[in-house]
Design a protein around this motif. Structure first.
Motif, PDB file in Angstrom:
ATOM      1  N   HIS A  58      41.027  37.608  32.027  1.00 41.28           N
ATOM      2  CA  HIS A  58      39.812  38.545  30.917  1.00 41.28           C
ATOM      3  C   HIS A  58      39.160  37.745  30.228  1.00 41.28           C
ATOM      4  CE1 HIS A  58      38.845  42.350  28.384  1.00 41.28           C
ATOM      5  NE2 HIS A  58      39.082  41.628  27.075  1.00 41.28           N
ATOM      6  N   HIS A  59      40.005  36.802  29.281  1.00 45.91           N
ATOM      7  CA  HIS A  59      39.582  35.628  28.064  1.00 45.91           C
ATOM      8  C   HIS A  59      38.323  34.357  28.794  1.00 45.91           C
ATOM      9  CE1 HIS A  59      41.320  37.117  24.679  1.00 45.91           C
ATOM     10  NE2 HIS A  59      42.684  37.244  25.332  1.00 45.91           N
ATOM     11  N   LEU A  60      38.267  34.519  30.094  1.00 49.20           N
ATOM     12  CA  LEU A  60      37.820  33.188  31.135  1.00 49.20           C
ATOM     13  C   LEU A  60      35.688  33.844  31.139  1.00 49.20           C
ATOM     14  CD1 LEU A  60      39.505  32.659  33.824  1.00 49.20           C
ATOM     15  CD2 LEU A  60      39.088  31.079  31.682  1.00 49.20           C
ATOM     16  N   ASN A  61      35.008  35.177  30.755  1.00 51.14           N
ATOM     17  CA  ASN A  61      33.681  35.782  30.229  1.00 51.14           C
ATOM     18  C   ASN A  61      32.904  36.235  32.079  1.00 51.14           C
ATOM     19  OD1 ASN A  61      34.550  36.715  27.722  1.00 51.14           O
ATOM     20  ND2 ASN A  61      33.843  34.031  27.001  1.00 51.14           N
ATOM     21  N   MET A  62      34.248  36.489  32.760  1.00 52.49           N
ATOM     22  CA  MET A  62      33.926  36.551  33.681  1.00 52.49           C
ATOM     23  C   MET A  62      32.496  38.016  34.157  1.00 52.49           C
ATOM     24  SD  MET A  62      35.771  34.573  36.756  1.00 52.49           S
ATOM     25  CE  MET A  62      36.938  34.947  36.232  1.00 52.49           C
ATOM     26  N   GLU A  63      31.588  37.834  35.636  1.00 55.42           N
ATOM     27  CA  GLU A  63      31.725  39.379  35.161  1.00 55.42           C
ATOM     28  C   GLU A  63      32.357  40.463  35.462  1.00 55.42           C
ATOM     29  OE1 GLU A  63      27.126  41.059  37.408  1.00 55.42           O
ATOM     30  OE2 GLU A  63      27.467  39.419  37.589  1.00 55.42           O
ATOM     31  N   GLN A  64      32.189  41.380  35.107  1.00 55.04           N
ATOM     32  CA  GLN A  64      32.917  42.345  35.326  1.00 55.04           C
ATOM     33  C   GLN A  64      32.494  43.952  36.266  1.00 55.04           C
ATOM     34  OE1 GLN A  64      36.845  43.391  32.924  1.00 55.04           O
ATOM     35  NE2 GLN A  64      35.987  41.888  31.684  1.00 55.04           N
ATOM     36  N   GLN A  65      33.246  44.759  36.837  1.00 54.29           N
ATOM     37  CA  GLN A  65      32.586  45.542  37.437  1.00 54.29           C
ATOM     38  C   GLN A  65      33.709  46.750  36.731  1.00 54.29           C
ATOM     39  OE1 GLN A  65      30.716  46.246  40.018  1.00 54.29           O
ATOM     40  NE2 GLN A  65      30.654  48.611  40.305  1.00 54.29           N
ATOM     41  N   GLU A  66      32.994  47.978  35.990  1.00 56.96           N
ATOM     42  CA  GLU A  66      33.592  48.968  35.192  1.00 56.96           C
ATOM     43  C   GLU A  66      34.211  49.518  36.777  1.00 56.96           C
ATOM     44  OE1 GLU A  66      34.169  49.029  32.123  1.00 56.96           O
ATOM     45  OE2 GLU A  66      33.185  46.992  32.391  1.00 56.96           O
ATOM     46  N   LEU A 125      42.344  42.833  40.149  1.00 55.19           N
ATOM     47  CA  LEU A 125      41.719  41.355  39.854  1.00 55.19           C
ATOM     48  C   LEU A 125      40.447  41.334  40.893  1.00 55.19           C
ATOM     49  CD1 LEU A 125      44.451  39.151  39.291  1.00 55.19           C
ATOM     50  CD2 LEU A 125      42.823  39.539  37.382  1.00 55.19           C
ATOM     51  N   LEU A 126      40.985  41.559  42.030  1.00 55.31           N
ATOM     52  CA  LEU A 126      39.145  41.204  42.933  1.00 55.31           C
ATOM     53  C   LEU A 126      38.327  42.097  42.728  1.00 55.31           C
ATOM     54  CD1 LEU A 126      38.160  39.986  45.492  1.00 55.31           C
ATOM     55  CD2 LEU A 126      40.006  41.167  47.014  1.00 55.31           C
ATOM     56  N   CYS A 127      39.059  43.499  42.779  1.00 52.55           N
ATOM     57  CA  CYS A 127      37.907  44.592  42.700  1.00 52.55           C
ATOM     58  C   CYS A 127      36.648  44.664  40.913  1.00 52.55           C
ATOM     59  CB  CYS A 127      38.470  46.175  42.632  1.00 52.55           C
ATOM     60  SG  CYS A 127      39.360  46.714  43.759  1.00 52.55           S
ATOM     61  N   THR A 128      37.679  44.406  39.959  1.00 55.73           N
ATOM     62  CA  THR A 128      37.413  43.975  38.651  1.00 55.73           C
ATOM     63  C   THR A 128      36.150  42.833  38.553  1.00 55.73           C
ATOM     64  OG1 THR A 128      39.218  45.138  37.803  1.00 55.73           O
ATOM     65  CG2 THR A 128      37.641  43.834  36.060  1.00 55.73           C
ATOM     66  N   TYR A 129      36.615  41.635  39.377  1.00 55.93           N
ATOM     67  CA  TYR A 129      35.530  40.967  39.318  1.00 55.93           C
ATOM     68  C   TYR A 129      34.915  39.933  40.980  1.00 55.93           C
ATOM     69  CZ  TYR A 129      38.277  40.050  34.744  1.00 55.93           C
ATOM     70  OH  TYR A 129      38.488  40.630  33.700  1.00 55.93           O
ATOM     71  N   TYR A 130      35.008  41.536  41.049  1.00 53.59           N
ATOM     72  CA  TYR A 130      34.377  41.525  42.937  1.00 53.59           C
ATOM     73  C   TYR A 130      33.479  40.542  42.809  1.00 53.59           C
ATOM     74  CZ  TYR A 130      32.677  42.426  47.073  1.00 53.59           C
ATOM     75  OH  TYR A 130      32.386  42.250  48.162  1.00 53.59           O
ATOM     76  N   HIS A 131      31.821  40.501  41.760  1.00 51.69           N
ATOM     77  CA  HIS A 131      31.139  39.424  41.596  1.00 51.69           C
ATOM     78  C   HIS A 131      30.998  37.750  41.731  1.00 51.69           C
ATOM     79  CE1 HIS A 131      28.390  43.154  42.406  1.00 51.69           C
ATOM     80  NE2 HIS A 131      29.322  43.230  40.817  1.00 51.69           N
ATOM     81  N   ASP A 132      32.872  37.903  40.980  1.00 49.41           N
ATOM     82  CA  ASP A 132      33.332  36.603  41.124  1.00 49.41           C
ATOM     83  C   ASP A 132      34.676  36.495  41.858  1.00 49.41           C
ATOM     84  OD1 ASP A 132      31.591  34.897  39.661  1.00 49.41           O
ATOM     85  OD2 ASP A 132      32.209  36.081  38.194  1.00 49.41           O
TER      86      ASP A 132
END
Length: 342
Positions: free
Chosen positions: A77-85, A102-109
């Motif tokens: 969460h502290h790595l500031n990657m793009e998140q999917q709500e 994690l995979l769903c939330t940060y899918y774009h990364d």
């Protein structure tokens, strides 16, 4: 005399030749020395780098032991990657493993997510690498959706929220194999809130499939009325969908569509005519009288005045017509009320 000069010349030539050879050897030796010195510096830097890496690895091993599936979410969460709500609440949410969240939330990364999970020994199944979120489905997956549209349902009516537990359970059951899922299950538990974000749905190819499904009244096609909650449509696309609004029983997804397009009755008088019996003086309603054509507004206000609505003056005041037209309408209202009393 000539002989001496000749000998001196030959001797000098040999001396000059020797000097040139010495110079060449010196240049060659100097070049080799410079190359060796450069290589020494490179190797020294490499050794120092390896020493620093070893020190970092030792520190990392100490740090690595403190990270597990119980706290890796907080770290990422502290790595500031793009998140999917995404809302992971709802039934069966306790079954969702950390790796899937994690995979769903940060899918774009997701590639970075896999690297981080590997780094901290967070295990995940092999099918995770090929998993696709519904908003990322390509033509192959979308064709399955339209082929098996009747199976596009989520348990307990959790069509647009509270559905990630069901989604994971069924994805996991078939190792992410969508074709097997559609073929074998009665319902596939794919969240529509994720599917309707898919940009391909607004392309000519797939929007025509949406309209065809609505026209044929295919089971679950009515959920497409919610698409504007997730992406924009053109005016033409809005009109095409509007043609398939039911005239009798309206559900939340139908009224949601009308809420997103409150000006449509003024443009599409045919639709206004279809829903003229629903017109009301409720500012929060999709059928608020001001959303209708002016002539329908006038008819409604006159009717309301006869029923004794004490807000008649305000209703006329709020209409988008000239002052002269408002005075004329109020005069009609007054005349009707006087005639009614007589």
């Amino acid at each position: 005399m000539v002989l001496n000069e000749t000998l001196d010349k030959l001797i000098q030539e040999e001396i000059d030749k020797g000097i040139e050879e010495i110079k060449d050897d010196y240049s060659r030796v100097k070049s080799d020395f410079d190359n060796l010195r450069k290589k020494l510096r490179e190797k020294t830097n490499e050794v120092n780098g390896l020493k620093r890496l070893e020190d970092q690895m030792n520190v990392f091993k100490t740090f690595q032991d403190t990270i597990s599936k119980d706290n890796i979410e907080e770290l990422i969460h502290h790595l500031n990657m793009e998140q999917q709500e995404i809302d992971f609440n709802g039934m069966d949410s306790d079954r969702i493993p950390v790796w899937f969240k994690l995979l769903c939330t940060y899918y774009h990364d997701k590639e970075k997510i896999f690297e981080i999970m590997d780094l901290f020994n967070i295990t995940y199944p092999s099918w995770a690498k090929t998993f696709k979120m519904p908003f990322d489905y390509g033509k192959e997956e979308l064709n399955l959706v339209f082929e098996y549209l009747g199976k596009m349902y989520v348990c307990n009516g959790q069509i647009f929220s509270g559905n990630m537990g069901f989604f994971f359970t069924y994805q996991n059951r078939y190792n992410g194999d969508l074709e097997a899922l559609f073929r074998k299950e009665s319902y596939v538990e794919i969240p529509w809130n994720l599917l309707l974000q898919n940009p391909l749905l607004t392309t000519e190819e797939y929007f025509s499939k949406i309209i065809k499904a609505l026209k044929e009244k295919r089971y679950h096609s009515e959920y497409f009325f919610m698409i504007q909650n997730y992406q924009e449509l053109t005016k033409e696309q809005v009109n095409l969908i509007a043609e398939h609004l039911p005239t009798t029983q309206l559900y939340s997804y139908h009224t949601n569509f009308l809420s997103k397009n409150k000006g449509i009755f003024k443009v599409r008088t045919d639709l206004a005519e279809m829903f003229k019996d629903r017109i009301k003086n409720n500012h929060y309603s999709e059928f608020h009288y001001l959303n209708y054509p002016i002539e329908m507004q006038k008819v409604f206000v006159l009717k309301e005045s006869l029923s004794g609505d004490r807000y008649t003056f305000e209703m006329v005041k709020n209409m988008d017509i000239s002052v002269e037209d408002k005075v004329e309408l109020l005069s009609k209202i007054a005349t009707n009320l006087l005639n009614k009393e007589n």
